[in-house]
Design an enzyme around this catalytic site. Structure first.
Site, PDB file in Angstrom:
ATOM      1  N   ARG A  20      85.681  74.495  12.658  1.00  0.00           N
ATOM      2  CA  ARG A  20      84.859  73.328  12.989  1.00  0.00           C
ATOM      3  C   ARG A  20      83.540  73.344  12.223  1.00  0.00           C
ATOM      4  O   ARG A  20      83.127  72.331  11.668  1.00  0.00           O
ATOM      5  CB  ARG A  20      84.593  73.250  14.494  1.00  0.00           C
ATOM      6  N   ASN A  38      88.130  71.288  18.858  1.00  0.00           N
ATOM      7  CA  ASN A  38      89.301  72.100  19.185  1.00  0.00           C
ATOM      8  C   ASN A  38      90.102  71.401  20.279  1.00  0.00           C
ATOM      9  O   ASN A  38      89.529  70.791  21.178  1.00  0.00           O
ATOM     10  CB  ASN A  38      88.886  73.474  19.701  1.00  0.00           C
TER      11      ASN A  38
END
Length: 94
Positions: A20, A38
């Site tokens: 990320r 996520n």
């Protein structure tokens, strides 16, 4: 300007490998907006919008991700641009 919006699901070893954060950094470099998050199934979901060439470049980057990731597949679909601007952010939770 030719804007594009993509929703992509990244499969593989893509959690707990800074995926990320690296996606956020790559999007900032390219000038792409949106978010990355996520998912509970182990995938990473990315919604990105910006100039078509830059969005295409980010989607291409997602197919490899950072060095610690092991991307096995990226599923994506194009959506209608919403005029989103600003930095791509990390969303927490799924």
């Amino acid at each position: 300007m030719n804007r594009k919006r993509i929703r992509a699901t990244v499969h593989g070893r893509v959690q707990r490998v800074a995926f990320r954060e690296c996606t956020r950094q790559e999007a900032a470099r390219l000038g792409v907006s949106g978010w990355v998050q996520n998912q509970s199934d182990g995938t990473v979901l990315v919604l990105c919008e910006g100039e078509a060439a830059q969005v295409d470049a980010l989607v291409a980057w997602l197919s490899t991700g950072p060095p610690w990731a092991l991307v096995t597949r990226v599923d994506w679909r194009e959506e209608e641009p919403q005029g989103e601007s600003g930095p791509l952010v990390i969303r927490y939770g799924s």
